[in-house]
Write a protein that holds these residues in place. Sequence first.
Motif, mmCIF file in Angstrom:
data_model
loop_
_atom_site.group_PDB
_atom_site.id
_atom_site.type_symbol
_atom_site.label_atom_id
_atom_site.label_comp_id
_atom_site.label_asym_id
_atom_site.label_seq_id
_atom_site.Cartn_x
_atom_site.Cartn_y
_atom_site.Cartn_z
ATOM 1 N N LYS A 104 3.619 7.919 -0.796
ATOM 2 C CA LYS A 104 2.185 7.901 -0.487
ATOM 3 C C LYS A 104 1.856 6.604 0.220
ATOM 4 O O LYS A 104 2.322 5.541 -0.167
ATOM 5 N N GLY A 105 1.043 6.716 1.266
ATOM 6 C CA GLY A 105 0.656 5.540 2.027
ATOM 7 C C GLY A 105 -0.714 5.723 2.638
ATOM 8 O O GLY A 105 -1.396 6.716 2.374
ATOM 9 N N PRO A 106 -1.124 4.778 3.494
ATOM 10 C CA PRO A 106 -2.456 4.849 4.075
ATOM 11 C C PRO A 106 -2.680 6.054 5.000
ATOM 12 O O PRO A 106 -3.803 6.512 5.147
ATOM 13 N N LYS A 107 -1.630 6.590 5.615
ATOM 14 C CA LYS A 107 -1.797 7.716 6.553
ATOM 15 C C LYS A 107 -1.566 9.075 5.916
ATOM 16 O O LYS A 107 -1.724 10.097 6.584
ATOM 17 N N GLY A 108 -1.124 9.116 4.643
ATOM 18 C CA GLY A 108 -0.912 10.406 4.009
ATOM 19 C C GLY A 108 0.185 10.378 2.973
ATOM 20 O O GLY A 108 0.562 9.328 2.460
ATOM 21 N N GLY A 120 0.792 -1.229 0.000
ATOM 22 C CA GLY A 120 0.000 0.000 0.000
ATOM 23 C C GLY A 120 0.822 1.274 0.000
ATOM 24 O O GLY A 120 0.260 2.360 0.065
ATOM 25 N N VAL A 121 2.151 1.175 -0.059
ATOM 26 C CA VAL A 121 3.015 2.361 -0.084
ATOM 27 C C VAL A 121 3.644 2.480 -1.468
ATOM 28 O O VAL A 121 4.192 1.516 -1.992
ATOM 29 N N THR A 122 3.532 3.670 -2.055
ATOM 30 C CA THR A 122 4.144 3.908 -3.360
ATOM 31 C C THR A 122 5.142 5.049 -3.247
ATOM 32 O O THR A 122 4.914 6.027 -2.536
ATOM 33 N N GLY A 144 23.912 8.078 3.449
ATOM 34 C CA GLY A 144 23.157 7.561 4.589
ATOM 35 C C GLY A 144 22.026 8.485 5.002
ATOM 36 O O GLY A 144 20.966 8.029 5.442
ATOM 37 N N LEU A 145 22.240 9.796 4.851
ATOM 38 C CA LEU A 145 21.218 10.771 5.235
ATOM 39 C C LEU A 145 19.937 10.565 4.443
ATOM 40 O O LEU A 145 18.856 10.428 5.019
ATOM 41 N N TYR A 146 20.046 10.534 3.119
ATOM 42 C CA TYR A 146 18.842 10.435 2.297
ATOM 43 C C TYR A 146 18.182 9.073 2.407
ATOM 44 O O TYR A 146 16.967 8.960 2.332
ATOM 45 N N ARG A 147 18.961 8.022 2.638
ATOM 46 C CA ARG A 147 18.371 6.700 2.857
ATOM 47 C C ARG A 147 17.542 6.719 4.136
ATOM 48 O O ARG A 147 16.440 6.215 4.179
ATOM 49 N N SER A 148 18.067 7.352 5.209
ATOM 50 C CA SER A 148 17.336 7.446 6.476
ATOM 51 C C SER A 148 16.082 8.302 6.339
ATOM 52 O O SER A 148 15.033 7.968 6.896
ATOM 53 N N LEU A 149 16.169 9.404 5.598
ATOM 54 C CA LEU A 149 15.009 10.277 5.415
ATOM 55 C C LEU A 149 13.892 9.550 4.664
ATOM 56 O O LEU A 149 12.716 9.651 5.033
ATOM 57 N N ILE A 150 14.257 8.790 3.621
ATOM 58 C CA ILE A 150 13.253 8.037 2.867
ATOM 59 C C ILE A 150 12.658 6.940 3.738
ATOM 60 O O ILE A 150 11.444 6.710 3.734
ATOM 61 N N GLY A 162 6.533 6.741 8.407
ATOM 62 C CA GLY A 162 5.553 7.756 8.776
ATOM 63 C C GLY A 162 4.209 7.567 8.089
ATOM 64 O O GLY A 162 3.167 7.712 8.714
ATOM 65 N N VAL A 163 4.216 7.229 6.795
ATOM 66 C CA VAL A 163 2.947 7.075 6.079
ATOM 67 C C VAL A 163 2.292 5.725 6.360
ATOM 68 O O VAL A 163 1.116 5.538 6.048
ATOM 69 N N THR A 164 3.019 4.778 6.968
ATOM 70 C CA THR A 164 2.403 3.495 7.324
ATOM 71 C C THR A 164 1.969 3.485 8.793
ATOM 72 O O THR A 164 0.819 3.196 9.092
ATOM 73 N N ASP A 165 2.877 3.785 9.716
ATOM 74 C CA ASP A 165 2.576 3.713 11.149
ATOM 75 C C ASP A 165 2.375 5.080 11.783
ATOM 76 O O ASP A 165 1.607 5.233 12.718
ATOM 77 N N GLY A 166 3.111 6.080 11.352
ATOM 78 C CA GLY A 166 3.083 7.400 11.969
ATOM 79 C C GLY A 166 4.045 7.456 13.151
ATOM 80 O O GLY A 166 4.604 6.445 13.573
ATOM 81 N N TYR A 167 4.250 8.638 13.668
ATOM 82 C CA TYR A 167 5.152 8.848 14.803
ATOM 83 C C TYR A 167 4.366 9.486 15.935
ATOM 84 O O TYR A 167 3.480 10.305 15.716
ATOM 85 N N GLU A 168 4.708 9.104 17.157
ATOM 86 C CA GLU A 168 4.040 9.646 18.334
ATOM 87 C C GLU A 168 5.071 9.976 19.404
ATOM 88 O O GLU A 168 5.969 9.181 19.670
ATOM 89 N N LEU A 169 4.957 11.157 19.996
ATOM 90 C CA LEU A 169 5.819 11.571 21.100
ATOM 91 C C LEU A 169 4.937 11.971 22.274
ATOM 92 O O LEU A 169 3.876 12.568 22.091
ATOM 93 N N THR A 170 5.384 11.634 23.477
ATOM 94 C CA THR A 170 4.622 11.942 24.680
ATOM 95 C C THR A 170 5.465 12.827 25.594
ATOM 96 O O THR A 170 6.630 12.533 25.849
ATOM 97 N N LEU A 171 4.865 13.912 26.071
ATOM 98 C CA LEU A 171 5.520 14.838 26.987
ATOM 99 C C LEU A 171 4.775 14.815 28.315
ATOM 100 O O LEU A 171 3.547 14.742 28.350
ATOM 101 N N GLU A 172 5.525 14.896 29.418
ATOM 102 C CA GLU A 172 4.942 14.959 30.752
ATOM 103 C C GLU A 172 5.143 16.370 31.304
ATOM 104 O O GLU A 172 6.229 16.933 31.190
#
Length: 185
Positions: free
Chosen positions: A28-32, A14-16, A67-73, A79-89
Motif C-alpha cells: 500500500k502506498g500513496p498511489k494505491g 508512506g509505503v507498507t 530473483g523473480l519475486y524480489r523484482s515483482l515486489i 508502482g505505488v510510489t511513482d507509478g509507471y508511464e508508457l508513451t506510444l507514437e
Amino acid sequence: MSRIGKNPVDLPQGVTVTVSKGNLVTVKGPKGELTQQVDPDMGIEINDSEVQVTRPSDSKRHRSFHGLYRSLISNMVKGVTDGYELTLEVIGVGYRAENKGNLLILTLGYSHPIYFMVPQEVGIETVSAKGKNPIIKLSSTDKQLVGQVAAKIRSLRKPEPYKGKGIRFEGEEIRRKAGKTAAKK
C-alpha cells in the motif's frame, strides 16, 4: 545466490508491505494498493524499512523464483510510489488517436475505426498537435498491466520496415529496409 534476489527492497516513506497467510503480499502506498501471490516455499521478511526475499534451498526452481519475486515486489513498491508511464507514437498519414474516457478510438488506415477499451486501472491520455504524430500516454501503478495494454495497442498496427508507419513505443528504433529499385535499361 541470486544477485537480484539477495538485494533487499527499500521501502520509501508512506509505503507498507504486509504478508498474509499463503504468502499473499500486499503493498500500500500513496498511489494505491497492489497484491501479488508469492510461491509458498519462498520466505518474505519485513524489517524496519526493507523487504528481504529468501529461498529454502538451492534447487533450480527456488533459484529461479528468488530473483523473480524480489523484482515483482520491487516493481510493486515503485508502482505505488511513482507509478509507471508508457508513451506510444502513432506514425502514418491519416492515422489518428483519440480517447473518450477509457475508450481509445484509433484510425489506422483500415476501412473502419478501431475501438479499444482500456482497463479502469490504466489512465490514458492522447495528444494530437497539428503537424505532429499523435501520442498515446498510458499510466498505471501496475507495471505488468500497463505493459500488456501498450503491447496490445501496438499489435493493432505494428511498425512496418519500409516507411515506418504504425504504432511504436517512444524512442523505439525500427530497422528499415530499402525498397525496390527501378530496373535500368
